[in-house]
Design an enzyme around this catalytic site. Structure first.
Site, PDB file in Angstrom:
ATOM      1  N   PRO A   2       0.798  -1.212   0.000  1.00 34.07           N
ATOM      2  CA  PRO A   2       0.000   0.000   0.000  1.00 34.07           C
ATOM      3  C   PRO A   2       0.834   1.266   0.000  1.00 34.07           C
ATOM      4  O   PRO A   2       1.636   1.496   0.892  1.00 34.07           O
ATOM      5  CB  PRO A   2      -0.796  -0.099   1.302  1.00 34.07           C
ATOM      6  CG  PRO A   2      -0.215  -1.239   2.067  1.00 34.07           C
ATOM      7  CD  PRO A   2       1.002  -1.703   1.362  1.00 34.07           C
ATOM      8  N   GLU A   3       0.658   2.070  -0.986  1.00 31.22           N
ATOM      9  CA  GLU A   3       1.121   3.439  -0.925  1.00 31.22           C
ATOM     10  C   GLU A   3      -0.117   4.287  -0.671  1.00 31.22           C
ATOM     11  O   GLU A   3      -1.213   3.761  -0.519  1.00 31.22           O
ATOM     12  CB  GLU A   3       1.825   3.837  -2.226  1.00 31.22           C
ATOM     13  CG  GLU A   3       3.171   3.151  -2.363  1.00 31.22           C
ATOM     14  CD  GLU A   3       4.224   4.009  -3.050  1.00 31.22           C
ATOM     15  OE1 GLU A   3       4.149   5.244  -2.943  1.00 31.22           O
ATOM     16  OE2 GLU A   3       5.113   3.433  -3.678  1.00 31.22           O
ATOM     17  N   HIS A  90      -2.585 -15.470   8.678  1.00 27.59           N
ATOM     18  CA  HIS A  90      -2.206 -14.052   8.742  1.00 27.59           C
ATOM     19  C   HIS A  90      -3.381 -13.107   8.903  1.00 27.59           C
ATOM     20  O   HIS A  90      -3.219 -11.896   8.780  1.00 27.59           O
ATOM     21  CB  HIS A  90      -1.378 -13.624   7.527  1.00 27.59           C
ATOM     22  CG  HIS A  90      -0.178 -14.482   7.296  1.00 27.59           C
ATOM     23  ND1 HIS A  90       0.758 -14.731   8.272  1.00 27.59           N
ATOM     24  CD2 HIS A  90       0.227 -15.172   6.200  1.00 27.59           C
ATOM     25  CE1 HIS A  90       1.700 -15.525   7.778  1.00 27.59           C
ATOM     26  NE2 HIS A  90       1.394 -15.830   6.537  1.00 27.59           N
ATOM     27  N   ARG A 108       3.447  -9.961   6.595  1.00 26.87           N
ATOM     28  CA  ARG A 108       4.770  -9.538   7.065  1.00 26.87           C
ATOM     29  C   ARG A 108       4.742  -8.844   8.424  1.00 26.87           C
ATOM     30  O   ARG A 108       5.784  -8.541   8.987  1.00 26.87           O
ATOM     31  CB  ARG A 108       5.434  -8.631   6.028  1.00 26.87           C
ATOM     32  CG  ARG A 108       5.939  -9.431   4.852  1.00 26.87           C
ATOM     33  CD  ARG A 108       6.526  -8.550   3.786  1.00 26.87           C
ATOM     34  NE  ARG A 108       7.841  -8.056   4.151  1.00 26.87           N
ATOM     35  CZ  ARG A 108       8.543  -7.233   3.392  1.00 26.87           C
ATOM     36  NH1 ARG A 108       8.046  -6.805   2.252  1.00 26.87           N
ATOM     37  NH2 ARG A 108       9.726  -6.834   3.760  1.00 26.87           N
ATOM     38  N   ARG A 150      20.543  20.597   3.222  1.00 23.59           N
ATOM     39  CA  ARG A 150      20.502  19.133   3.383  1.00 23.59           C
ATOM     40  C   ARG A 150      21.295  18.441   2.300  1.00 23.59           C
ATOM     41  O   ARG A 150      21.177  18.756   1.128  1.00 23.59           O
ATOM     42  CB  ARG A 150      19.050  18.665   3.338  1.00 23.59           C
ATOM     43  CG  ARG A 150      18.273  19.112   4.543  1.00 23.59           C
ATOM     44  CD  ARG A 150      17.282  18.061   4.818  1.00 23.59           C
ATOM     45  NE  ARG A 150      16.461  18.355   5.959  1.00 23.59           N
ATOM     46  CZ  ARG A 150      15.838  17.412   6.628  1.00 23.59           C
ATOM     47  NH1 ARG A 150      15.949  16.157   6.247  1.00 23.59           N
ATOM     48  NH2 ARG A 150      15.082  17.719   7.655  1.00 23.59           N
TER      49      ARG A 150
END
Length: 269
Positions: A2-3, A90, A108, A150
Site C-alpha cells: 500500500p502506498e 495471517h 509480514r 541538506r
DNA sequence: ATCGGGACCTGCTTGC
DNA sequence: TGCAAGCAGGTCCCGA
C-alpha cells in the site's frame, strides 16, 4: 503493497460499511503486528463510528472519544465480510458491526493497530508528520525551504514523512522522473523552480492514482499483491533496462537509501 | 539536527 | 527438483 493511493482506496472502501455503525466487538486473533495489539483497542466497542479518516498512510476509524489507528505496513490488507468465513493464515483481527466485519490480514506484520485518544495529532505516531501531499499546505516552496542545507538524496528527502507524507518508493521514483531530477542529487542542491515542478509531479501522480482507485486494492476480496493495472502507467518504476519513454535511454536501477530506485540517466540530472 | 544503516517479518521469484 | 539468495509498495530507532 500500500502506498497512499491504496490506503485512500481502502479508506473509501471501508467507510460505507462502517460509518454510522456501532462496533459490537473486536476480536484479536494474532496480536503480533509491528507493536503487539493491546486490549486498549476494546475502548472502541459499543461506540458508533463517526468518521473514517486518513492521515498519511494511517486510517483512523473515529468513535466517541478516540479512534482506531490502522496501518497496513508493507503487506497489510483489509476485506469486508458480510457472512461468516473461516479466518485464513495471517488474518490478525476482526472489527465487527451488526451488519459486516472488517478483517485485517498482514503476512509480514509491519502493520499496526492501536487505540488513539483525542486529539489524534498528539499521538506519537502522528505528531511531527509533514503536510498531506494533496493539501494546500504542500508546495514546491515548502520543499525548497525544508531542504536548504541538506545533503541527503532528494529521493530520501521526499520519502521522509516529516517533510511530506504519503510518498512511497514507487511514486518517489515516478515523481522525480516527471520532474527531471536525479534521485541521488542532494536535496539542498535542487532549485526552487525544480521543487515547484517536483511538487506538481507528486500531486499529479498521487492524484491520478487516487482517482483511479489505487491499484491492487480495488476490490477487497484480498487480491494478490502484485502491481495492478496502474503498473501500466508507471514511467520508470520496475522498468530497469527498458527504454526511457522520453528519450529511449535504458532505465537504470540503483539502490538509494536501501530502496530500489529507477531513473533515466539522461533525462534526470 | 541530520544521516545512514539495521531492525522488524513472510513469501514469492530467481539462479545455481 | 531443491535450496539459498535476493527481493518486496514502510518506518522506527540507533549510533555517529
Amino acid at each position: 503493497m500500500p502506498e497512499l493511493p491504496e490506503v485512500e482506496t481502502t479508506r473509501r472502501g471501508i467507510e460505507p460499511p462502517l460509518l454510522g455503525r456501532r462496533i459490537e466487538s473486536i476480536v484479536v486473533r494474532d496480536p503480533r503486528l509491528r507493536w503487539p495489539v493491546t486490549d486498549s483497542v476494546q475502548a472502541a466497542c459499543g461506540h458508533e463510528v463517526t468518521a473514517v479518516r486518513r492521515r498519511a498512510k494511517y486510517i483512523i476509524i473515529e468513535v466517541g472519544d478516540g479512534g482506531l489507528l490502522l496501518h497496513l505496513g508493507m503487506s497489510g490488507s483489509v476485506r469486508i465480510l458480510t457472512e461468516d468465513e473461516p479466518p485464513r493464515k495471517h488474518d490478525h483481527f476482526d472489527i465487527l458491526t451488526r451488519e459486516a466485519t472488517l478483517r485485517y490480514c498482514d503476512p509480514r506484520r509491519f502493520g499496526s493497530f492501536s487505540w488513539c485518544p483525542r486529539p489524534f495529532e498528539a499521538h506519537p505516531l502522528l505528531n511531527g508528520l509533514g503536510p498531506e501531499p494533496l493539501s494546500e499546505a504542500f508546495s514546491g516552496d515548502h520543499l525548497y525551504r525544508r531542504s536548504r542545507g541538506r545533503r541527503a538524496a532528494v529521493k530520501n528527502f521526499i520519502m521522509d514523512g516529516r517533510i511530506v507524507v504519503g510518498v512511497g518508493n514507487i511514486y518517489a521514483s515516478e515523481a522525480l522522473f516527471m520532474a527531471g531530477i536525479h534521485p541521488s542529487r542532494a536535496a539542498g542542491r535542487v532549485s526552487a523552480a525544480r521543487y515547484a515542478a517536483l511538487a506538481r509531479a507528486i500531486q499529479d501522480v498521487l492524484g491520478r492514482a487516487v482517482r483511479q482507485g489505487g491499484t491492487t486494492l480495488r476490490d477487497f476480496s484480498g487480491a494478490g499483491g502484485t502491481p495492478g493495472y496502474f503498473a501500466q502507467e508507471l514511467l520508470v518504476y520496475d522498468r530497469e533496462g527498458r527504454p526511457c519513454l522520453q528519450c529511449g535511454t535504458s532505465i537504470t536501477r540503483r539502490v538509494i537509501g536501501q530502496r530500489s530506485s529507477f531513473y533515466c540517466t539522461s533525462c534526470q540530472r
